[in-house]
Design a protein around this motif. Structure first.
Motif, short mmCIF file in Angstrom:
data_model
loop_
_atom_site.label_atom_id
_atom_site.label_comp_id
_atom_site.label_asym_id
_atom_site.label_seq_id
_atom_site.Cartn_x
_atom_site.Cartn_y
_atom_site.Cartn_z
N SER A 177 0.78 -1.06 0.09
CA SER A 177 -0.04 -0.06 -0.02
C SER A 177 0.83 1.25 -0.12
O SER A 177 0.32 2.37 0.45
N ARG A 178 2.10 1.17 -0.41
CA ARG A 178 2.89 2.24 0.01
C ARG A 178 2.59 3.27 -1.36
O ARG A 178 2.70 2.81 -2.29
N LEU A 182 6.15 7.43 5.01
CA LEU A 182 5.56 7.20 6.49
C LEU A 182 6.80 7.09 7.55
O LEU A 182 7.04 5.95 7.79
N GLU A 303 -3.49 2.73 6.02
CA GLU A 303 -2.74 3.23 4.83
C GLU A 303 -3.32 2.48 3.61
O GLU A 303 -3.47 3.27 2.60
N HIS A 306 -6.50 4.60 2.66
CA HIS A 306 -6.14 5.82 1.94
C HIS A 306 -5.44 5.62 0.78
O HIS A 306 -6.05 6.26 -0.20
N TYR A 307 -4.87 4.57 0.41
CA TYR A 307 -4.34 4.33 -1.07
C TYR A 307 -5.48 4.19 -1.71
O TYR A 307 -5.66 4.64 -2.88
N GLY A 323 -5.95 9.29 5.94
CA GLY A 323 -4.78 9.39 5.85
C GLY A 323 -3.76 9.96 7.26
O GLY A 323 -2.75 9.61 7.21
N VAL A 326 -2.80 7.64 10.27
CA VAL A 326 -1.63 6.65 10.07
C VAL A 326 -0.57 7.25 10.84
O VAL A 326 0.01 6.48 11.80
#
Length: 339
Positions: A177-178, A182, A303, A306-307, A323, A326
């Motif tokens: 999910s990057r 972070l 996350e 959010h992705y 987001g 996180v």
């Protein structure tokens, strides 16, 4: 005949399937609405003018591997039916995505309130709020006291090496999910791996146990425990650590998290832990690690949401602020490890 379907649900396909899959076909036209408040699997109320059901399906768009398993949720609901842990009765599992566009399951509708708002909960008065918090812990203790094999859940999880495997899994989920930097997330993962505790005897876990994942009836009883998508068999202190984390962070970040635990009378984290320890007989002295792990896991879950939100894959409102949560979870995880 069906009405306009909410996003993510093909009502025409659903009606055609239910006409043959249920013992009796729906009595009238189907209507459906999306339950607000969920941030992962999509949950709908489906009605035919006579009966009500609840339908669960995976989220739209980006779906993490091993997550959102409809068959898993359906299986655990069936196993728990009739136990001391109240759950909705499962009605139907459909794993063919052709029916509505994704695998789904149908369960009975259970009336009740999922308390997310401190002001609404506070209206019950401090004694009732406190009693509800106690019942929340009692239900968790009852869950962890069940024998998974006796429930027909042999092989539902792999308790041996559970924590190590969970850390590895959630690290991979984070990588999947990057989409941005972070700070502190990878360091938290490394610190958890370096301080892995020995696990007590395994138990059936909920995986996301908190007040707004249960329905409360008019007499303040827990009518149903919901959202079993993360359930497995493993270390029971992971459930307790997560409950403590949610309760503590609701107090710190009022308005960003479900805040019902802020209602006067709701047990403080220390009381929740003490009551669990007294009722279960488990050693909770190392709970700081589990609270930190819960923080890391929820940071990864958020996350992922959010992705999906940044790519237009969410349905409903309230995703625009996910987001910003996180980093709060990551920071609290480090704090928990430091005791």
């Amino acid at each position: 005949m069906t009405t306009t379907a909410p996003p993510g649900l093909d009502l025409e396909g659903l009606r055609a399937h239910l006409d043959t899959a249920l013992p009796a076909p729906p009595a009238g036209p189907l209507t459906a609405r999306l339950f607000e408040g969920g941030r992962s699997n999509l949950t709908y109320l489906v009605e035919d003018g006579t009966d009500r059901w609840v339908l669960r399906r995976p989220p739209l768009g980006h779906v993490l591997a091993t997550a959102h398993d409809m068959g898993r949720e359906h299986r655990v609901l069936g196993a728990l039916a009739g136990t001391a842990v109240p759950v909705p009765r499962p009605v139907l599992l459909v794993e063919d995505p052709a029916v509505i566009g994704a695998p789904f399951y149908l369960m009975e509708y259970v009336p009740g309130t999922a308390h997310r708002d401190a002001e609404a909960l506070a209206a019950l008065g401090e004694p009732r709020v406190h009693a509800l918090g106690v019942r929340l812990v009692e239900t968790l203790t009852a869950l962890h006291g069940l024998d998974p094999d006796a429930l027909g859940l042999a092989g539902f999880g792999r308790p041996e090496g559970f924590l190590e495997r969970q850390l590895r899994r959630w690290g991979k989920q984070l990588d999947a999910s990057r989409s941005r930097e972070l700070p502190g997330a990878d360091e938290l993962h490394r610190r958890l791996a370096a301080t892995l505790p020995p696990s007590p005897a395994p138990a059936l876990l909920h995986g996301d146990y908190r007040l707004d994942n249960v329905l409360v009836d008019a007499e303040d009883r827990i009518a149903a425990v919901l959202d079993w998508e993360m359930s497995t068999v493993g270390d029971p202190l992971t459930d307790l650590g997560l409950l403590v984390m949610y309760t503590e962070l609701a107090r710190r970040f009022d308005g960003l998290l479900p805040g019902a635990a802020l209602a006067p009378g709701f047990p403080a984290p220390a009381e929740l832990v003490r009551r669990y320890a007294d009722a279960s007989g488990r050693d909770v002295s190392g709970l700081g690690w589990y609270t930190a792990f819960a923080s890391f896991k929820l940071a990864v879950v958020l996350e992922g949401i959010h992705y999906r939100y940044t790519r237009g894959g969410t349905v409903g409102t309230g995703f625009d602020r996910v987001g910003e949560l996180v980093p709060l979870f990551v920071g609290f995880g480090h704090e928990s490890l430091e005791g």
